[in-house]
Write a protein that holds these residues in place. Structure first.
Motif, PDB file in Angstrom:
ATOM      1  N   THR A 197      54.495  69.763  29.053  1.00  9.04           N
ATOM      2  CA  THR A 197      53.482  69.418  28.053  1.00  9.04           C
ATOM      3  C   THR A 197      53.822  69.934  26.664  1.00  9.04           C
ATOM      4  OG1 THR A 197      52.181  71.395  28.667  1.00  9.04           O
ATOM      5  CG2 THR A 197      51.628  69.300  29.752  1.00  9.04           C
ATOM      6  N   GLY A 198      55.023  70.485  26.491  1.00 14.86           N
ATOM      7  CA  GLY A 198      55.465  70.884  25.163  1.00 14.86           C
ATOM      8  C   GLY A 198      55.108  72.288  24.748  1.00 14.86           C
ATOM      9  N   ARG A 199      54.599  73.092  25.660  1.00 15.94           N
ATOM     10  CA  ARG A 199      54.319  74.475  25.323  1.00 15.94           C
ATOM     11  C   ARG A 199      55.614  75.282  25.409  1.00 15.94           C
ATOM     12  NH1 ARG A 199      49.155  75.806  25.091  1.00 15.94           N
ATOM     13  NH2 ARG A 199      49.550  77.995  25.625  1.00 15.94           N
ATOM     14  N   LYS A 200      55.659  76.427  24.752  1.00 21.67           N
ATOM     15  CA  LYS A 200      56.840  77.279  24.768  1.00 21.67           C
ATOM     16  C   LYS A 200      56.658  78.353  25.832  1.00 21.67           C
ATOM     17  CE  LYS A 200      60.021  79.882  21.851  1.00 21.67           C
ATOM     18  NZ  LYS A 200      60.334  80.328  20.467  1.00 21.67           N
ATOM     19  N   THR A 219      51.221  90.544  45.047  1.00 26.56           N
ATOM     20  CA  THR A 219      51.322  89.085  45.199  1.00 26.56           C
ATOM     21  C   THR A 219      50.598  88.317  44.093  1.00 26.56           C
ATOM     22  OG1 THR A 219      49.425  88.672  46.674  1.00 26.56           O
ATOM     23  CG2 THR A 219      51.511  89.320  47.712  1.00 26.56           C
ATOM     24  N   SER A 220      50.187  88.997  43.046  1.00 31.31           N
ATOM     25  CA  SER A 220      49.666  88.284  41.881  1.00 31.31           C
ATOM     26  C   SER A 220      50.834  87.928  40.975  1.00 31.31           C
ATOM     27  CB  SER A 220      48.651  89.151  41.123  1.00 31.31           C
ATOM     28  OG  SER A 220      49.293  90.290  40.565  1.00 31.31           O
ATOM     29  N   GLY A 221      50.569  87.133  39.968  1.00 34.78           N
ATOM     30  CA  GLY A 221      51.611  86.742  39.036  1.00 34.78           C
ATOM     31  C   GLY A 221      51.016  86.361  37.694  1.00 34.78           C
ATOM     32  N   LEU A 222      51.870  86.187  36.716  1.00 36.48           N
ATOM     33  CA  LEU A 222      51.420  85.832  35.373  1.00 36.48           C
ATOM     34  C   LEU A 222      52.504  85.002  34.695  1.00 36.48           C
ATOM     35  CD1 LEU A 222      49.342  86.205  33.045  1.00 36.48           C
ATOM     36  CD2 LEU A 222      50.665  88.218  32.354  1.00 36.48           C
ATOM     37  N   THR A 223      52.103  83.858  34.138  1.00 39.92           N
ATOM     38  CA  THR A 223      53.000  83.016  33.360  1.00 39.92           C
ATOM     39  C   THR A 223      52.477  82.945  31.938  1.00 39.92           C
ATOM     40  OG1 THR A 223      53.617  81.687  35.281  1.00 39.92           O
ATOM     41  CG2 THR A 223      53.992  80.708  33.122  1.00 39.92           C
ATOM     42  N   LEU A 224      53.295  83.311  30.989  1.00 41.28           N
ATOM     43  CA  LEU A 224      52.901  83.319  29.590  1.00 41.28           C
ATOM     44  C   LEU A 224      53.581  82.172  28.860  1.00 41.28           C
ATOM     45  CD1 LEU A 224      53.214  87.152  28.852  1.00 41.28           C
ATOM     46  CD2 LEU A 224      51.120  85.857  29.282  1.00 41.28           C
ATOM     47  N   SER A 225      52.770  81.414  28.106  1.00 38.56           N
ATOM     48  CA  SER A 225      53.302  80.326  27.294  1.00 38.56           C
ATOM     49  C   SER A 225      52.591  80.323  25.953  1.00 38.56           C
ATOM     50  CB  SER A 225      53.118  78.980  27.995  1.00 38.56           C
ATOM     51  OG  SER A 225      51.742  78.697  28.195  1.00 38.56           O
ATOM     52  N   ALA A 226      53.265  79.785  24.969  1.00 39.89           N
ATOM     53  CA  ALA A 226      52.712  79.737  23.616  1.00 39.89           C
ATOM     54  C   ALA A 226      52.417  78.294  23.239  1.00 39.89           C
ATOM     55  CB  ALA A 226      53.688  80.359  22.625  1.00 39.89           C
ATOM     56  N   GLY A 227      51.323  78.119  22.502  1.00 42.33           N
ATOM     57  CA  GLY A 227      50.913  76.791  22.074  1.00 42.33           C
ATOM     58  C   GLY A 227      49.421  76.793  21.818  1.00 42.33           C
ATOM     59  N   ARG A 228      48.861  75.618  21.668  1.00 40.19           N
ATOM     60  CA  ARG A 228      47.424  75.521  21.437  1.00 40.19           C
ATOM     61  C   ARG A 228      46.664  76.118  22.620  1.00 40.19           C
ATOM     62  NH1 ARG A 228      45.399  69.708  20.431  1.00 40.19           N
ATOM     63  NH2 ARG A 228      43.468  70.919  20.326  1.00 40.19           N
ATOM     64  N   PRO A 229      45.613  76.928  22.329  1.00 43.05           N
ATOM     65  CA  PRO A 229      44.835  77.529  23.424  1.00 43.05           C
ATOM     66  C   PRO A 229      43.909  76.536  24.111  1.00 43.05           C
ATOM     67  CG  PRO A 229      43.891  78.133  21.306  1.00 43.05           C
ATOM     68  CD  PRO A 229      45.163  77.395  21.003  1.00 43.05           C
ATOM     69  N   THR A 230      43.787  75.351  23.537  1.00 41.66           N
ATOM     70  CA  THR A 230      42.963  74.303  24.140  1.00 41.66           C
ATOM     71  C   THR A 230      43.772  73.009  24.146  1.00 41.66           C
ATOM     72  OG1 THR A 230      41.988  73.723  21.984  1.00 41.66           O
ATOM     73  CG2 THR A 230      40.812  75.362  23.323  1.00 41.66           C
ATOM     74  N   GLY A 231      43.154  71.956  24.661  1.00 46.97           N
ATOM     75  CA  GLY A 231      43.827  70.665  24.668  1.00 46.97           C
ATOM     76  C   GLY A 231      44.490  70.357  25.994  1.00 46.97           C
ATOM     77  N   ILE A 283      55.260  82.569  43.983  1.00 49.34           N
ATOM     78  CA  ILE A 283      56.423  82.007  43.283  1.00 49.34           C
ATOM     79  C   ILE A 283      56.169  80.537  42.953  1.00 49.34           C
ATOM     80  CG2 ILE A 283      58.848  81.346  43.552  1.00 49.34           C
ATOM     81  CD1 ILE A 283      59.235  83.937  45.167  1.00 49.34           C
ATOM     82  N   ALA A 284      55.678  79.781  43.938  1.00 49.09           N
ATOM     83  CA  ALA A 284      55.390  78.364  43.709  1.00 49.09           C
ATOM     84  C   ALA A 284      54.265  78.192  42.690  1.00 49.09           C
ATOM     85  CB  ALA A 284      55.021  77.692  45.027  1.00 49.09           C
ATOM     86  N   HIS A 285      53.233  79.028  42.787  1.00 48.84           N
ATOM     87  CA  HIS A 285      52.079  78.974  41.870  1.00 48.84           C
ATOM     88  C   HIS A 285      52.543  79.164  40.425  1.00 48.84           C
ATOM     89  CE1 HIS A 285      47.732  80.055  40.903  1.00 48.84           C
ATOM     90  NE2 HIS A 285      48.376  80.441  39.807  1.00 48.84           N
ATOM     91  N   GLU A 286      53.284  80.242  40.185  1.00 49.12           N
ATOM     92  CA  GLU A 286      53.725  80.522  38.817  1.00 49.12           C
ATOM     93  C   GLU A 286      54.774  79.507  38.358  1.00 49.12           C
ATOM     94  OE1 GLU A 286      52.045  82.533  37.092  1.00 49.12           O
ATOM     95  OE2 GLU A 286      50.929  83.331  38.812  1.00 49.12           O
ATOM     96  N   GLY A 287      55.582  79.020  39.294  1.00 48.89           N
ATOM     97  CA  GLY A 287      56.526  77.966  38.944  1.00 48.89           C
ATOM     98  C   GLY A 287      55.819  76.708  38.491  1.00 48.89           C
ATOM     99  N   GLY A 288      54.676  76.401  39.121  1.00 47.52           N
ATOM    100  CA  GLY A 288      53.883  75.245  38.713  1.00 47.52           C
ATOM    101  C   GLY A 288      53.366  75.399  37.291  1.00 47.52           C
ATOM    102  N   HIS A 289      52.821  76.587  36.982  1.00 46.12           N
ATOM    103  CA  HIS A 289      52.378  76.840  35.605  1.00 46.12           C
ATOM    104  C   HIS A 289      53.529  76.651  34.622  1.00 46.12           C
ATOM    105  CE1 HIS A 289      48.346  78.149  36.396  1.00 46.12           C
ATOM    106  NE2 HIS A 289      48.669  79.271  36.996  1.00 46.12           N
ATOM    107  N   ALA A 290      54.685  77.234  34.960  1.00 48.59           N
ATOM    108  CA  ALA A 290      55.831  77.198  34.045  1.00 48.59           C
ATOM    109  C   ALA A 290      56.313  75.773  33.818  1.00 48.59           C
ATOM    110  CB  ALA A 290      56.961  78.063  34.607  1.00 48.59           C
ATOM    111  N   LEU A 291      56.425  74.994  34.886  1.00 53.60           N
ATOM    112  CA  LEU A 291      56.919  73.626  34.760  1.00 53.60           C
ATOM    113  C   LEU A 291      55.999  72.778  33.887  1.00 53.60           C
ATOM    114  CD1 LEU A 291      58.874  71.378  35.535  1.00 53.60           C
ATOM    115  CD2 LEU A 291      57.506  70.986  37.587  1.00 53.60           C
ATOM    116  N   LEU A 292      54.696  72.866  34.141  1.00 52.68           N
ATOM    117  CA  LEU A 292      53.765  72.048  33.343  1.00 52.68           C
ATOM    118  C   LEU A 292      53.686  72.526  31.903  1.00 52.68           C
ATOM    119  CD1 LEU A 292      52.002  69.561  34.091  1.00 52.68           C
ATOM    120  CD2 LEU A 292      53.178  70.704  35.962  1.00 52.68           C
ATOM    121  N   ALA A 293      53.873  73.822  31.679  1.00 52.78           N
ATOM    122  CA  ALA A 293      53.911  74.308  30.303  1.00 52.78           C
ATOM    123  C   ALA A 293      55.076  73.653  29.557  1.00 52.78           C
ATOM    124  CB  ALA A 293      54.053  75.825  30.287  1.00 52.78           C
TER     125      ALA A 293
END
Length: 244
Positions: free
Chosen positions: A65-68, A78-90, A52-62
């Motif tokens: 940093t302006g990602r959707k 116990t795995s997880g996945l966070t999906l965000s849209a934006g530039r694939p690099t940078g 939960i904390a791991h995926e929350g970290g991904h989500a917060l930084l997304a």
């Protein structure tokens, strides 16, 4: 409508400090958290909190940093996945990928800082608010159940439990985040070495930055060990100060 006195009482209740817990409580909750991290079955169950904390970290930084942010999924293994849209690099993608493995330990460090000020109820209520915010972005049934159950437990402890029980719960939780944030980094490298995790956060970072994945794994480990050392010091600092 709540009176001024009522608002003042509510503010003091939430933000006011509580008495220092006994040193033995701080030590025993740390030992208990370590036992959970090192015991296979207990870790298998409790690791969901780290996810939960791991995926929350991904989500917060997304978001920062302006990602959707598209959504978060938590799985029963116990795995997880966070999906965000934006530039694939940078930088946005780099920071989003960086956040996952260090998030549990850094959250634990923040929790240790709050506990160092004896604001146990504040820590519990901030946790409830963060879990509710994360719930909005969960996109699968297991994930919803995980967040609701976790948030429900924290709420019940914060609202109904005695101060002693709140202390035990808060210190055990912070110790678990600090200690539990380290183990997944070792598991990550073990899986990478066996070729079982080709799309890990470290390998995605390697593809974007051209810095070898092992360097990123080492970075995760150093950050988390540093957070553990500093967080552990903050948790015992009041007692060290009393001795000096």
């Amino acid at each position: 409508m709540m009176s001024v006195d009522g608002l003042t009482d509510a503010w003091d209740w939430l933000f006011g400090g509580q008495p220092d817990p006994p040193l033995l409580l701080v030590i025993l909750t740390g030992v208990a958290a370590l036992a959970v991290v090192l015991t296979r079955m207990a870790w298998r169950i409790a690791r969901n909190a780290i996810t939960i904390a791991h995926e929350g970290g991904h989500a917060l930084l997304a978001l920062v940093t302006g990602r959707k942010l598209r959504g978060i999924r938590l799985h029963s293994d116990t795995s997880g996945l966070t999906l965000s849209a934006g530039r694939p690099t940078g930088p946005g993608m780099v920071f989003t990928l960086l956040a996952g493995y260090v998030a549990p330990s850094l959250i634990g460090l923040g929790g240790a800082w709050v506990l160092a000020g004896n604001r146990i109820r504040l820590l519990l209520w901030v946790t409830v608010v963060l879990l509710l915010a994360m719930l909005v972005m969960i996109r699968n049934v297991f994930g919803i159940v995980s967040i609701v159950v976790t948030g429900g437990v924290v709420f019940v402890v914060s609202w109904f439990a005695s101060p002693d029980v709140q202390s035990v719960f808060a210190y055990a939780s912070v110790w678990f985040l600090l200690l539990g944030g380290v183990r997944p980094v070792g598991e990550l490298q073990t899986l990478r070495a066996r070729g079982h995790l080709p799309d890990s956060d470290a390998d995605q970072l390697a593809g974007i930055t051209h810095v070898p994945g092992i360097v990123w794994v080492g970075f995760f480990g150093l950050v988390n060990l540093g957070a553990l050392a500093l967080g552990g010091y903050l948790l015992v600092k009041p007692f060290v100060d009393d001795l000096l």
